[in-house]
Scaffold this active site. Structure first.
Site, PDB file in Angstrom:
ATOM      1  CB  ALA A   1      -0.940  -0.007   1.204  1.00 63.63           C
TER       2      ALA A   1
ATOM      3  CE  LYS B   1       8.999  -4.363 -15.218  1.00 67.30           C
ATOM      4  NZ  LYS B   1       8.059  -4.765 -14.174  1.00 67.30           N
TER       5      LYS B   1
ATOM      6  N   GLY C   1       7.001  -8.695 -17.074  1.00 65.86           N
ATOM      7  CA  GLY C   1       5.992  -9.751 -17.132  1.00 65.86           C
ATOM      8  C   GLY C   1       5.111  -9.589 -18.363  1.00 65.86           C
TER       9      GLY C   1
ATOM     10  N   GLY D   1       3.650   1.531  -1.794  1.00 66.51           N
ATOM     11  CA  GLY D   1       4.446   1.533  -3.034  1.00 66.51           C
ATOM     12  C   GLY D   1       3.816   2.398  -4.117  1.00 66.51           C
TER      13      GLY D   1
ATOM     14  N   GLY E   1      -1.010  -8.174  -9.101  1.00 64.61           N
ATOM     15  CA  GLY E   1      -0.330  -7.431 -10.159  1.00 64.61           C
ATOM     16  C   GLY E   1       1.172  -7.593 -10.117  1.00 64.61           C
TER      17      GLY E   1
ATOM     18  CG  HIS F   1       9.062  -1.172 -17.714  1.00 64.45           C
ATOM     19  ND1 HIS F   1       8.989  -2.127 -18.697  1.00 64.45           N
ATOM     20  CD2 HIS F   1       7.798  -1.010 -17.239  1.00 64.45           C
ATOM     21  CE1 HIS F   1       7.731  -2.538 -18.807  1.00 64.45           C
ATOM     22  NE2 HIS F   1       6.988  -1.875 -17.944  1.00 64.45           N
TER      23      HIS F   1
ATOM     24  CG  MET G   1       1.828  -0.371  -9.485  1.00 65.21           C
ATOM     25  SD  MET G   1       0.839   0.655 -10.591  1.00 65.21           S
ATOM     26  CE  MET G   1      -0.775  -0.064 -10.381  1.00 65.21           C
TER      27      MET G   1
HETATM   28  P1  NAD Z   1       7.225  -0.454  -5.359  1.00 66.52           P
HETATM   29  O1  NAD Z   1       8.579  -0.934  -5.004  1.00 66.52           O
HETATM   30  O2  NAD Z   1       6.990   1.006  -5.501  1.00 66.52           O
HETATM   31  O3  NAD Z   1       6.136  -1.009  -4.297  1.00 66.52           O
HETATM   32  C1  NAD Z   1       6.181  -2.281  -3.716  1.00 66.52           C
HETATM   33  C2  NAD Z   1       5.759  -2.126  -2.270  1.00 66.52           C
HETATM   34  O4  NAD Z   1       5.649  -3.424  -1.671  1.00 66.52           O
HETATM   35  C3  NAD Z   1       6.794  -1.329  -1.433  1.00 66.52           C
HETATM   36  O5  NAD Z   1       6.145  -0.269  -0.758  1.00 66.52           O
HETATM   37  C4  NAD Z   1       7.334  -2.371  -0.472  1.00 66.52           C
HETATM   38  O6  NAD Z   1       7.724  -1.823   0.785  1.00 66.52           O
HETATM   39  C5  NAD Z   1       6.126  -3.294  -0.349  1.00 66.52           C
HETATM   40  N1  NAD Z   1       6.440  -4.594   0.247  1.00 66.52           N
HETATM   41  C6  NAD Z   1       7.603  -5.286   0.200  1.00 66.52           C
HETATM   42  N2  NAD Z   1       7.492  -6.413   0.927  1.00 66.52           N
HETATM   43  C7  NAD Z   1       6.240  -6.430   1.437  1.00 66.52           C
HETATM   44  C8  NAD Z   1       5.526  -7.334   2.278  1.00 66.52           C
HETATM   45  N3  NAD Z   1       6.094  -8.450   2.745  1.00 66.52           N
HETATM   46  N4  NAD Z   1       4.239  -7.030   2.601  1.00 66.52           N
HETATM   47  C9  NAD Z   1       3.657  -5.905   2.151  1.00 66.52           C
HETATM   48  N5  NAD Z   1       4.290  -4.997   1.362  1.00 66.52           N
HETATM   49  C10 NAD Z   1       5.554  -5.267   1.006  1.00 66.52           C
HETATM   50  O7  NAD Z   1       6.846  -1.218  -6.704  1.00 66.52           O
HETATM   51  P2  NAD Z   1       5.652  -0.895  -7.728  1.00 66.52           P
HETATM   52  O8  NAD Z   1       6.187  -0.087  -8.846  1.00 66.52           O
HETATM   53  O9  NAD Z   1       4.451  -0.433  -6.964  1.00 66.52           O
HETATM   54  O10 NAD Z   1       5.412  -2.358  -8.332  1.00 66.52           O
HETATM   55  C11 NAD Z   1       5.027  -3.422  -7.494  1.00 66.52           C
HETATM   56  C12 NAD Z   1       4.901  -4.690  -8.347  1.00 66.52           C
HETATM   57  O11 NAD Z   1       3.821  -4.524  -9.293  1.00 66.52           O
HETATM   58  C13 NAD Z   1       6.143  -5.008  -9.195  1.00 66.52           C
HETATM   59  O12 NAD Z   1       6.287  -6.412  -9.272  1.00 66.52           O
HETATM   60  C14 NAD Z   1       5.799  -4.443 -10.579  1.00 66.52           C
HETATM   61  O13 NAD Z   1       6.486  -5.062 -11.629  1.00 66.52           O
HETATM   62  C15 NAD Z   1       4.322  -4.743 -10.622  1.00 66.52           C
HETATM   63  N6  NAD Z   1       3.527  -3.907 -11.510  1.00 66.52           N
HETATM   64  C16 NAD Z   1       2.454  -4.514 -12.103  1.00 66.52           C
HETATM   65  C17 NAD Z   1       1.590  -3.784 -12.883  1.00 66.52           C
HETATM   66  C18 NAD Z   1       0.367  -4.471 -13.470  1.00 66.52           C
HETATM   67  O14 NAD Z   1      -0.451  -3.839 -14.156  1.00 66.52           O
HETATM   68  N7  NAD Z   1       0.174  -5.754 -13.187  1.00 66.52           N
HETATM   69  C19 NAD Z   1       1.822  -2.408 -13.118  1.00 66.52           C
HETATM   70  C20 NAD Z   1       2.928  -1.814 -12.507  1.00 66.52           C
HETATM   71  C21 NAD Z   1       3.760  -2.578 -11.681  1.00 66.52           C
END
Ligand code: NAD
Length: 260
Positions: free
Chosen positions: A8, A151, A157, A10, A91, A147, A12
């Site tokens: 929450a 990343k 993916g 991060g 995601g 990207h 996304m």
């Molecule tokens: P980010 O690093 O900004 O956010 C990830 C968050 O997860 C961080 O705040 C981190 O502290 C937290 N986290 C780590 N371990 C955790 C745990 N055990 N419990 C709860 N939270 C935890 O990354 P992001 O850019 O938000 O991307 C997150 C993921 O989503 C990546 O794998 C990215 O590739 C993917 N992504 C998917 C889509 C999609 O449409 N499916 C789009 C963008 C990003």
């Protein structure tokens, strides 16, 4: 419906909180390992919602859990969610083959949408690429994606899923191709997949179809992460009405709006 969000704090996760609130959904829990104790709404820029970020996923108590974390965290979260009968919208990307199998084993016990890309445009791109591959199956096909430099996984993916879609189409035409990530040396019997990293690029994917004297390119460009978060919220609303356990894709979510 009670919605919990993992990751929450991060990039996304904050947007998912924002769009959930804007869509009138009840965010009941927010999980992260950073920003613990802060209000998830304030982090998302929508003001206080009275839900503080916590870091103990075993306290999960929701109807749907959205996960945008990392592969290790996501697998643990999915395990807890499946034990508690909580539906999933995942995601997170970058799973190894072994991690993916473990994740999928948990996701088969509850209804779960897993998508490497929740944007509507990319899911239309998947269909367009599928169609183009069936027409241009004799062409040399390569994929590149760009990207931002933060990343963690490469290739994305989405690029891997795009390559799998093409590979399936070509297999039906009797053409078996390998996927080759970051080629060195001569091109073989393969689809090359390349990840480029830099700056703040939200996400670009291009498929190239080459033949003698011409080239077709199909590109999707995401200019904001809002498109992913909006799609994730669509998936949340859709999965809330699904009772049959199993793994669903974003194309299932969009199926009523997209030709088969
Ligand atoms: P980010 O690093 O900004 O956010 C990830 C968050 O997860 C961080 O705040 C981190 O502290 C937290 N986290 C780590 N371990 C955790 C745990 N055990 N419990 C709860 N939270 C935890 O990354 P992001 O850019 O938000 O991307 C997150 C993921 O989503 C990546 O794998 C990215 O590739 C993917 N992504 C998917 C889509 C999609 O449409 N499916 C789009 C963008 C990003």
């Amino acid at each position: 419906m009670k919605l919990a969000i993992a990751g929450a704090a991060g990039r996304m996760g904050r947007l998912v909180v924002k769009h959930a609130i804007n869509e009138g959904l009840k965010v009941s829990q927010a999980f992260d390992v950073v920003e613990v104790g802060k209000d998830a709404g304030e982090l998302a820029g929508v003001g206080k919602i009275g839900v503080l970020v916590e870091n103990d996923i075993t306290k999960l108590n929701a109807d749907v859990l959205v996960d945008f974390t990392n592969p290790e965290a996501c697998i643990k979260n999915a395990r807890i969610a499946s034990q508690k009968g909580v539906k999933l919208v995942i995601g997170t990307t970058g799973f190894s083959e072994e991690q993916r199998k473990e994740l999928e084993s948990y996701c088969k016990k509850v209804p779960a949408v897993i998508s490497p890309n929740f944007s509507i445009g990319v899911n239309a791109f998947f269909k367009i690429v599928e169609f183009a591959s069936s027409l241009l199956h004799s062409y040399d096909i390569e994929i590149f994606e760009i990207h931002h430099k933060m990343k963690k996984d490469a290739p994305s993916g989405t690029a891997i899923k795009t390559a799998e879609i093409i590979r399936e189409v070509l297999a039906k035409k009797g053409k078996e191709l390998e996927l080759k990530f970051c080629r060195e040396g001569k091109r073989g019997n393969e689809i090359g997949v390349f990840g480029i990293r830099g700056g703040d690029v939200v996400g670009e994917h291009t498929v190239l179809f080459f033949s003698e004297g011409e080239r077709v390119e199909i590109t999707h460009r995401a200019t904001s992460r809002d498109s992913f978060a909006k799609g994730a919220i669509m998936a949340v609303k859709w999965i809330a009405g699904v009772e049959k356990p199993g793994i669903y894709s974003m194309l299932d979510v969009l199926s009523e709006n997209m030709p088969s």
